[in-house]
Design a protein around this motif. Sequence first.
Motif, PDB file in Angstrom:
ATOM      1  N   GLN A  94      11.541   5.429  14.654  1.00 46.48           N
ATOM      2  CA  GLN A  94      11.910   6.840  14.518  1.00 46.48           C
ATOM      3  C   GLN A  94      13.057   7.016  13.531  1.00 46.48           C
ATOM      4  N   LEU A  95      14.065   6.139  13.604  1.00 48.91           N
ATOM      5  CA  LEU A  95      15.191   6.253  12.685  1.00 48.91           C
ATOM      6  C   LEU A  95      14.729   6.067  11.244  1.00 48.91           C
ATOM      7  N   ALA A  96      13.851   5.117  11.008  1.00 46.38           N
ATOM      8  CA  ALA A  96      13.337   4.893   9.653  1.00 46.38           C
ATOM      9  C   ALA A  96      12.596   6.120   9.145  1.00 46.38           C
TER      10      ALA A  96
ATOM     11  N   SER B 103      22.470   0.388  -0.650  1.00 47.29           N
ATOM     12  CA  SER B 103      23.767   0.739  -0.073  1.00 47.29           C
ATOM     13  C   SER B 103      23.735   2.146   0.505  1.00 47.29           C
ATOM     14  N   ASP B 104      23.138   3.083  -0.243  1.00 42.28           N
ATOM     15  CA  ASP B 104      23.019   4.455   0.254  1.00 42.28           C
ATOM     16  C   ASP B 104      22.120   4.500   1.486  1.00 42.28           C
ATOM     17  N   LEU B 105      21.039   3.727   1.447  1.00 38.45           N
ATOM     18  CA  LEU B 105      20.121   3.715   2.588  1.00 38.45           C
ATOM     19  C   LEU B 105      20.822   3.187   3.831  1.00 38.45           C
ATOM     20  N   HIS B 106      21.597   2.148   3.674  1.00 39.65           N
ATOM     21  CA  HIS B 106      22.336   1.595   4.815  1.00 39.65           C
ATOM     22  C   HIS B 106      23.328   2.618   5.360  1.00 39.65           C
ATOM     23  N   SER B 107      23.980   3.342   4.469  1.00 40.85           N
ATOM     24  CA  SER B 107      24.935   4.372   4.902  1.00 40.85           C
ATOM     25  C   SER B 107      24.242   5.462   5.705  1.00 40.85           C
TER      26      SER B 107
ATOM     27  N   ALA C 106      25.051   6.676   9.568  1.00 37.41           N
ATOM     28  CA  ALA C 106      25.599   8.027   9.729  1.00 37.41           C
ATOM     29  C   ALA C 106      25.386   8.538  11.149  1.00 37.41           C
ATOM     30  N   GLY C 107      26.445   9.109  11.703  1.00 37.20           N
ATOM     31  CA  GLY C 107      26.363   9.678  13.035  1.00 37.20           C
ATOM     32  C   GLY C 107      26.227   8.655  14.141  1.00 37.20           C
ATOM     33  N   GLY C 108      26.445   7.371  13.812  1.00 38.34           N
ATOM     34  CA  GLY C 108      26.357   6.327  14.832  1.00 38.34           C
ATOM     35  C   GLY C 108      24.943   5.988  15.264  1.00 38.34           C
ATOM     36  N   ARG C 109      23.938   6.398  14.460  1.00 35.75           N
ATOM     37  CA  ARG C 109      22.545   6.201  14.919  1.00 35.75           C
ATOM     38  C   ARG C 109      22.158   4.729  14.993  1.00 35.75           C
ATOM     39  N   LEU C 110      22.547   3.932  14.001  1.00 35.97           N
ATOM     40  CA  LEU C 110      22.208   2.516  14.063  1.00 35.97           C
ATOM     41  C   LEU C 110      22.924   1.841  15.224  1.00 35.97           C
ATOM     42  N   ASP C 111      24.153   2.232  15.487  1.00 36.64           N
ATOM     43  CA  ASP C 111      24.889   1.644  16.607  1.00 36.64           C
ATOM     44  C   ASP C 111      24.269   2.018  17.951  1.00 36.64           C
ATOM     45  N   ARG C 112      23.657   3.189  18.012  1.00 35.61           N
ATOM     46  CA  ARG C 112      22.957   3.545  19.261  1.00 35.61           C
ATOM     47  C   ARG C 112      21.735   2.655  19.457  1.00 35.61           C
ATOM     48  N   LEU C 113      21.087   2.268  18.364  1.00 34.22           N
ATOM     49  CA  LEU C 113      19.971   1.329  18.483  1.00 34.22           C
ATOM     50  C   LEU C 113      20.462  -0.052  18.922  1.00 34.22           C
TER      51      LEU C 113
ATOM     52  N   PHE D 125      13.589  -2.197   6.264  1.00 32.15           N
ATOM     53  CA  PHE D 125      15.036  -2.227   6.060  1.00 32.15           C
ATOM     54  C   PHE D 125      15.773  -1.852   7.339  1.00 32.15           C
ATOM     55  N   THR D 126      15.274  -0.864   8.050  1.00 29.11           N
ATOM     56  CA  THR D 126      15.918  -0.451   9.297  1.00 29.11           C
ATOM     57  C   THR D 126      15.885  -1.569  10.327  1.00 29.11           C
TER      58      THR D 126
END
Length: 475
Positions: A136-138, A148-152, A156-163, A213-214
């Motif tokens: 879903q995030l991807a 680099s932009d894609l990783h940012s 953003a908003g802590g979404r990767l950390d929530r995963l 990448f995600t």
Amino acid sequence: MREFFRELPKGGELHNHLSGAVSTEYLIGLAADDSLCVDTSTMTAVAPPCGPGTRPAADARTDRAFHDAVVRAWSMQDFPEGGNGHDHFFATFGKFGEVTWRNRGKLLAEVADDAAEQRQFYLETMVSPASGGAKQLAADVGWDENLSDLHSKLLAGGRLDRLVAEAGTEADDANARFRAAGRCDTDTPRPGCRLPVRWISQVSRGSSPERVFTQLALGMRLAERDGRFVAVNLVQPEDGERALRDYSLQMRMIQYLRGVYPDAHVTLHAGELWPGLVKPEDLSFHIKDAVGVAGAERIGHGVDLVHEDDWQGTARSMAAKEVAVEVPFTSNAQILGVRGADHPFETYRRYGVPVVLATDDPGISRVDISHEYRYAAETYGLSYAELKDVARASLEYAFLPGASLWQGNPTRDGHRFTRACAGSHPGARPPAPECRTFLAGNAKAGVQWRQEAALREFERTFRPGRPWTGPRAGA
């Protein structure tokens, strides 16, 4: 011989897909317990209720013909010689997937038990953490060629950390179920309870670039933040259309993310290819780029080595960097039809590349690690000393934290205890205080010490009147 190879201490299992590792019979039992159904036209497990064209999986407990049909569909059992093993092998995952995603902890209990009973001391197994959330995030973020932009955007908003947190919760649940299934907190624990286990985050290489990448970013962030996760790996057929098209892009993704997450490990399926399966140009660079671009610390399969451009340079580079190759002989034979002298096993060893044996998907292949060791000995004439070196390598190149028990490069320099444990004798007497402190502070060395003690006991038990040198090649 069967007893010898079963009892031989065999290091660790480093190349293991959890969903394909348990026996098909066990999967059928889980499907029945979960009241799942089987689509009789495709032999695919589906969620209940069982409608037209399906049968309860529980029927396999009483209907032998149905049971055997499911076993053949979900594994390589009775697969005809010369048939398309590649397609059948990879199709099995989709057929039993409804069973495996529901039962990660129970699967782990089975696989850990098997590893312990096969005289292994460590397990790394592959799973897809927070798979739905990553998908879903991807989709929400989309593709951006600027990595680099894609990783940012993922951050953003802590979404990767929530995963990362979601994956941790999944691991908590799997561990609790594993401990319950293994009776780990009772007076009668199953063998797998004492086995150190780490997860490798698998990434679907046939997916869209943003999803790959995600998943990579999630797996590498996990490996730095949760000690239960150690590495990432690309999975799915390497010869798939998208996997071939995006291979170089995926190597660059990993190269970028290694700069962001330098403590995350990388092991890659690379070179699981063969002439006739793909175009010649696709055989020319996969292992080279996995090592030289992505910085892989281990290579899975690596079967097409000698078909690559400047393969000798790649082999020398792997030896110099101590990039180990994970070899599952039966899987290579079933999927690619590669066996015996066609396999680059001896070439890797001749160039000084560390080699470890693995099972890949032993439930699908219907084998165990003892079979792989016996195959190596009988096919390539390995001596006992050489088998012992292979077993030791599987712990030396494991992604366990801490220093090794060995000095230098054991593949090149031989096996000499590190200074703290010099003069110690595992299995004969307790380690000296300095060595005991060293072992307590280095998980890798601690597991290696256990193996050395087991090897001493094995040699005491099996030593014949003269040293065992292994069967003749082809015997």
